[in-house]
Enzyme design. Sequence first.
Site, PDB file in Angstrom:
ATOM      1  N   SER A 180      20.824  14.622  40.216  1.00 53.33           N
ATOM      2  CA  SER A 180      21.113  13.219  39.954  1.00 53.33           C
ATOM      3  C   SER A 180      20.631  12.351  41.123  1.00 53.33           C
ATOM      4  O   SER A 180      19.441  12.343  41.439  1.00 53.33           O
ATOM      5  CB  SER A 180      22.609  13.049  39.690  1.00 53.33           C
ATOM      6  OG  SER A 180      22.895  11.798  39.087  1.00 53.33           O
ATOM      7  N   ASP A 228      22.270  13.814  28.116  1.00 53.56           N
ATOM      8  CA  ASP A 228      22.782  13.253  29.373  1.00 53.56           C
ATOM      9  C   ASP A 228      23.189  11.791  29.168  1.00 53.56           C
ATOM     10  O   ASP A 228      22.337  10.940  28.896  1.00 53.56           O
ATOM     11  CB  ASP A 228      21.693  13.348  30.447  1.00 53.56           C
ATOM     12  CG  ASP A 228      22.206  13.058  31.847  1.00 53.56           C
ATOM     13  OD1 ASP A 228      23.153  12.272  31.982  1.00 53.56           O
ATOM     14  OD2 ASP A 228      21.648  13.623  32.810  1.00 53.56           O
ATOM     15  N   HIS A 272      25.292  15.754  31.577  1.00 52.53           N
ATOM     16  CA  HIS A 272      24.907  15.546  32.984  1.00 52.53           C
ATOM     17  C   HIS A 272      25.518  16.671  33.804  1.00 52.53           C
ATOM     18  O   HIS A 272      26.581  16.514  34.421  1.00 52.53           O
ATOM     19  CB  HIS A 272      25.412  14.180  33.451  1.00 52.53           C
ATOM     20  CG  HIS A 272      24.780  13.692  34.720  1.00 52.53           C
ATOM     21  ND1 HIS A 272      23.428  13.434  34.826  1.00 52.53           N
ATOM     22  CD2 HIS A 272      25.315  13.405  35.942  1.00 52.53           C
ATOM     23  CE1 HIS A 272      23.164  13.007  36.052  1.00 52.53           C
ATOM     24  NE2 HIS A 272      24.280  12.994  36.745  1.00 52.53           N
TER      25      HIS A 272
END
Length: 216
Positions: free
Chosen positions: A117, A166, A197
């Site tokens: 991320s 996600d 995610h």
Amino acid sequence: MKQEPPVLIEPQGKVQKTVIWLHGLGADGHDFEPVVPQLGLPEDHGIRFIFPHAPINPVTINGGMQMHSWYDIRSEDLMNDVDAAGIRVACYRVFELIENQLKQGMAAEDIILAGFSQGGLIALHAALSGQYELGGVMGLSTYCPMAEQFYLHRKMPILMMHGLYDPVVPLASAEASRAAIEKGGYQVEWHTYPMAHQVCAEQLLKIGEWLQQREA
């Protein structure tokens, strides 16, 4: 505030490679520490894992809440409303970690950057805009604005992975990032998984295989 030292996992034998792995927003260096045994690596893998902690900063999109963050996220427009200055500062933190490994005798081509991320964005930017001829870079569930800055290490192996569902970093943002990086002349190994995610077991084994393929 004094910076907390990274989480360090040393291999059983001689260190042959170093992976510097950056966590996501609100996590810390311990977040990905448990995945190392799940990568399917042989006992003599020779990989040193370094998991640094992002500094604690206010994050605009979370109401200014103080948390571990590599840079500020100001809105949901991830690709355009970008904290370029914060990203640059975070990259210099990574460069310091790289320099530390070089001083210990590790060759640049034996250093791999990885991140999830927010951490993935920093890993990609540090690897692809920095001065170092690194062994590769891995971006997990991430996005990559400002890819026009990447013009240096054309042969650097790049691995990008993303969840099809996600809700945090949309798949479209990741695909646009991949396309922008490839437009700059890079080859990207791309994998998607039926997940949100996060990371999944199948993905972790693929990461382990990819790391083992990064020979000096």
